[in-house]
Scaffold this motif. Sequence first.
Motif, mmCIF file in Angstrom:
data_model
loop_
_atom_site.group_PDB
_atom_site.id
_atom_site.type_symbol
_atom_site.label_atom_id
_atom_site.label_comp_id
_atom_site.label_asym_id
_atom_site.label_seq_id
_atom_site.Cartn_x
_atom_site.Cartn_y
_atom_site.Cartn_z
ATOM 1 N N THR A 183 0.780 -1.251 -0.017
ATOM 2 C CA THR A 183 0.047 0.022 0.115
ATOM 3 C C THR A 183 0.847 1.159 -0.104
ATOM 4 O O THR A 183 2.072 1.385 0.432
ATOM 5 N N SER A 184 0.445 2.511 -0.451
ATOM 6 C CA SER A 184 0.928 3.661 -0.301
ATOM 7 C C SER A 184 1.429 3.886 1.135
ATOM 8 O O SER A 184 2.543 4.630 1.424
ATOM 9 N N GLU A 185 0.575 3.690 2.087
ATOM 10 C CA GLU A 185 0.971 3.760 3.604
ATOM 11 C C GLU A 185 2.119 3.075 3.869
ATOM 12 O O GLU A 185 3.195 3.456 4.546
ATOM 13 N N GLN A 186 2.083 1.547 3.516
ATOM 14 C CA GLN A 186 3.519 0.872 3.892
ATOM 15 C C GLN A 186 4.717 1.506 3.179
ATOM 16 O O GLN A 186 5.790 1.650 3.681
ATOM 17 N N LEU A 187 4.611 2.102 1.870
ATOM 18 C CA LEU A 187 5.788 2.571 1.228
ATOM 19 C C LEU A 187 6.305 3.755 1.688
ATOM 20 O O LEU A 187 7.502 3.995 1.838
ATOM 21 N N ALA A 188 5.229 4.462 2.172
ATOM 22 C CA ALA A 188 5.618 5.921 2.982
ATOM 23 C C ALA A 188 6.547 5.577 4.075
ATOM 24 O O ALA A 188 7.467 6.243 4.389
ATOM 25 N N ALA A 189 5.984 4.496 5.135
ATOM 26 C CA ALA A 189 6.832 4.279 6.154
ATOM 27 C C ALA A 189 8.068 3.651 5.817
ATOM 28 O O ALA A 189 9.359 3.843 6.547
ATOM 29 N N PHE A 190 8.344 2.823 4.733
ATOM 30 C CA PHE A 190 9.362 2.219 4.346
ATOM 31 C C PHE A 190 10.401 3.297 3.917
ATOM 32 O O PHE A 190 11.578 3.074 4.525
ATOM 33 N N ILE A 191 10.091 4.331 3.061
ATOM 34 C CA ILE A 191 11.079 5.493 2.931
ATOM 35 C C ILE A 191 11.366 6.052 4.095
ATOM 36 O O ILE A 191 12.691 6.553 4.279
ATOM 37 N N GLU A 192 10.656 6.518 4.777
ATOM 38 C CA GLU A 192 10.691 7.459 5.990
ATOM 39 C C GLU A 192 11.639 6.568 6.903
ATOM 40 O O GLU A 192 12.572 7.472 7.407
ATOM 41 N N SER A 193 11.720 5.370 7.135
ATOM 42 C CA SER A 193 12.471 4.812 7.945
ATOM 43 C C SER A 193 13.842 4.162 7.563
ATOM 44 O O SER A 193 14.516 3.820 8.169
ATOM 45 N N LEU A 194 13.746 4.176 6.205
ATOM 46 C CA LEU A 194 15.098 3.648 5.776
ATOM 47 C C LEU A 194 16.488 4.668 5.701
ATOM 48 O O LEU A 194 16.089 5.731 5.254
ATOM 49 N N GLY A 195 17.321 4.101 6.201
ATOM 50 C CA GLY A 195 18.412 4.756 6.401
ATOM 51 C C GLY A 195 19.140 5.264 4.808
ATOM 52 O O GLY A 195 18.985 4.436 3.881
ATOM 53 N N LEU A 196 19.545 6.554 4.960
ATOM 54 C CA LEU A 196 19.946 7.152 3.508
ATOM 55 C C LEU A 196 21.620 6.590 3.148
ATOM 56 O O LEU A 196 22.345 6.495 4.060
ATOM 57 N N ARG A 197 21.788 5.956 2.123
ATOM 58 C CA ARG A 197 23.103 5.546 1.533
ATOM 59 C C ARG A 197 23.036 5.694 0.127
ATOM 60 O O ARG A 197 21.836 5.386 -0.399
ATOM 61 N N PHE A 233 6.779 9.045 -4.808
ATOM 62 C CA PHE A 233 7.982 9.924 -5.505
ATOM 63 C C PHE A 233 8.015 11.265 -4.499
ATOM 64 O O PHE A 233 9.329 11.459 -4.237
ATOM 65 N N ASP A 234 6.857 11.734 -3.923
ATOM 66 C CA ASP A 234 6.943 12.908 -3.201
ATOM 67 C C ASP A 234 7.813 12.575 -1.790
ATOM 68 O O ASP A 234 8.447 13.309 -1.298
ATOM 69 N N SER A 235 7.361 11.278 -1.225
ATOM 70 C CA SER A 235 7.996 10.743 -0.147
ATOM 71 C C SER A 235 9.615 10.383 -0.125
ATOM 72 O O SER A 235 10.517 10.912 0.641
ATOM 73 N N ILE A 236 10.069 10.298 -1.424
ATOM 74 C CA ILE A 236 11.514 9.990 -1.786
ATOM 75 C C ILE A 236 12.233 11.552 -1.486
ATOM 76 O O ILE A 236 13.166 11.577 -1.162
ATOM 77 N N LEU A 237 11.488 12.432 -2.384
ATOM 78 C CA LEU A 237 12.151 13.936 -2.315
ATOM 79 C C LEU A 237 12.196 14.351 -1.014
ATOM 80 O O LEU A 237 12.861 15.039 -0.458
#
Length: 223
Positions: A157-171, A191-195
């Motif tokens: 879901t979009s909600e799962q993806l948003a949580a995934f991007i938000e919690s993922l460490g940047l590398r 896309f917006d959650s990534i930006l």
Amino acid sequence: MHYPPEDLAVQKNFREASKLFESINFQRKAIDLLEFNGFIEDAAKILLRMKVPYRAAIIYDRNGQFVRAAECFALDGKHDSAARSFEKAAGADYHFFKNAGQAFLTAGMTDNALEVYGKILQSQDVLKIGFGSQKYEFLAVYMANPYNAKYVLENVTSEQLAAFIESLGLRPDFVQNMSVWVLYRHDLKFFDSILFKLNGHEELAALFWSHISGPYANYLHQS
């Protein structure tokens, strides 16, 4: 005429000798005699009759009978050991990775379960366990393969993806993969959650945009 068990062993009547040893409560001698001479199943059965399946599992495992070892470990409640024996069995038949994953889950070893499921591309289980236990870094590594990424991105879901991007460490490798992930999920919220995640990280943001193709940039502009 009744021979002592030692004489039967000399005569290579190993099974008969082991029965006599067992009958006089010399089970250890019976087991050693059988295992040393290749009668693995007979040796393990003595231990099972003694209600010590863990020791039977050890005999099976060290003699390369990994599936039987796993079954005996599980019988004794040693699910982590059962999983590792199933992993060894998977060296000859990869299907046993699935048994290993199930045993790891029973043992509460989520990371190990994800690892073996990932080896056999069991994406449905990887997705369920990965998002359920918030193992986002494992998911990001798994999704480095575009086929895996496509499956995951089409089934969350979009909600799962948003949580995934938000919690993922940047590398950098994750950010580079993000530029591929957006091709499989035409979702402007994604896309917006990534930006948003890249906000304030100029070097990583530049890396992300450098991999955005012209056609996809046009799609964004039109959207």
